[in-house]
Design an enzyme around this catalytic site. Structure first.
Site, PDB file in Angstrom:
ATOM      1  N   ARG A 112       0.802  -1.227   0.000  1.00 57.13           N
ATOM      2  CA  ARG A 112       0.000   0.000   0.000  1.00 57.13           C
ATOM      3  C   ARG A 112       0.832   1.273   0.000  1.00 57.13           C
ATOM      4  O   ARG A 112       0.361   2.326  -0.409  1.00 57.13           O
ATOM      5  CB  ARG A 112      -1.014  -0.023   1.139  1.00 57.13           C
ATOM      6  CG  ARG A 112      -2.095  -1.053   0.875  1.00 57.13           C
ATOM      7  CD  ARG A 112      -3.116  -1.117   1.995  1.00 57.13           C
ATOM      8  NE  ARG A 112      -3.635  -2.459   2.095  1.00 57.13           N
ATOM      9  CZ  ARG A 112      -3.258  -3.351   3.010  1.00 57.13           C
ATOM     10  NH1 ARG A 112      -2.381  -3.047   3.919  1.00 57.13           N
ATOM     11  NH2 ARG A 112      -3.782  -4.549   3.019  1.00 57.13           N
TER      12      ARG A 112
ATOM     13  N   GLU B 112       3.164 -10.453  13.898  1.00 56.33           N
ATOM     14  CA  GLU B 112       2.322 -11.016  14.951  1.00 56.33           C
ATOM     15  C   GLU B 112       2.076 -12.501  14.701  1.00 56.33           C
ATOM     16  O   GLU B 112       1.860 -13.278  15.606  1.00 56.33           O
ATOM     17  CB  GLU B 112       0.949 -10.313  15.008  1.00 56.33           C
ATOM     18  CG  GLU B 112       0.945  -8.817  15.048  1.00 56.33           C
ATOM     19  CD  GLU B 112       1.144  -8.169  13.691  1.00 56.33           C
ATOM     20  OE1 GLU B 112       0.245  -8.218  12.831  1.00 56.33           O
ATOM     21  OE2 GLU B 112       2.229  -7.609  13.477  1.00 56.33           O
TER      22      GLU B 112
END
Length: 152
Positions: free
Chosen positions: A39, A76
Site C-alpha cells: 500500500r 504477529e
C-alpha cells in the site's frame, strides 16, 4: 482500510495534498520517497511526483531484480522479509518512508533497517493511520514519525 480513499478521487487528492503540505513544511530537501509493499506503492509515487523527486520500492522478498539488501523481521503471526535494491539510494541521501498503516511497527522498523544499511538519512516515517494501542511507533526509537490519523 484505505479502500474508500482510493475509490474517491477528491478524497485521494486531499490525502496527497495533506501529505505534501506536511513534507514541504517539515523538510527543505528530500531525495526520495520509499514506499512499503504494497500500500505504500499507492501513496508513495503520487507524493514523490508532487514533490518532484524519485520513488524507491521496498518489497517482499524475491520481487526485485538485481542485487538486493534483505532483512528478516517478526510479525504477529510469523516471520517475513523485506528487500531493497542495493543501489536504490546513495549514502547520505535523505529519504521519507511511507505506508498506509502503522500497527505493531515491525514492517516499518525493518524498512528503516534497510535504509540504514544503505547509509541513507531517514528524515521521517510517514503513515496515513496509526493504531496507537499497539505502540508501533516505539519500535522506531529515535526516527521521526508522523501519522495523519490516530486510533486508540
Amino acid at each position: 482500510d484505505i479502500s474508500p480513499l482510493l475509490k474517491d478521487p477528491a478524497a485521494f487528492r486531499a490525502l496527497i495534498d495533506l501529505l505534501e503540505d506536511h513534507l514541504r513544511a517539515s523538510f527543505p530537501h528530500i531525495d526520495f520517497i520509499a514506499g512499503l509493499d504494497s500500500r505504500g506503492f499507492l501513496i508513495g509515487p503520487p507524493l514523490a511526483q508532487r514533490l518532484g523527486i524519485g520513488f524507491v520500492p521496498i518489497r517482499k522478498k524475491g520481487k526485485l531484480p538485481g542485487p538486493t539488501e534483505s532483512v528478516s523481521y517478526t510479525l504477529e503471526y510469523g516471520k517475513a522479509e523485506l528487500e531493497i535494491q542495493s543501489d536504490a539510494v546513495e549514502p547520505g541521501q535523505k529519504v521519507v518512508i511511507v505506508d498506509d498503516l502503522l500497527a505493531t511497527g515491525g514492517t516499518m522498523r525493518a524498512a528503516c533497517e534497510l535504509m540504514k544499511r544503505l547509509k541513507a538519512e531517514i528524515l521521517e516515517c510517514l503513515v496515513i493511520i496509526e493504531l496507537k494501542l499497539l505502540k508501533g511507533s516505539e519500535k522506531l526509537e529515535s526516527i521521526p514519525f508522523y501519522s495523519l490519523l490516530q486510533y486508540d
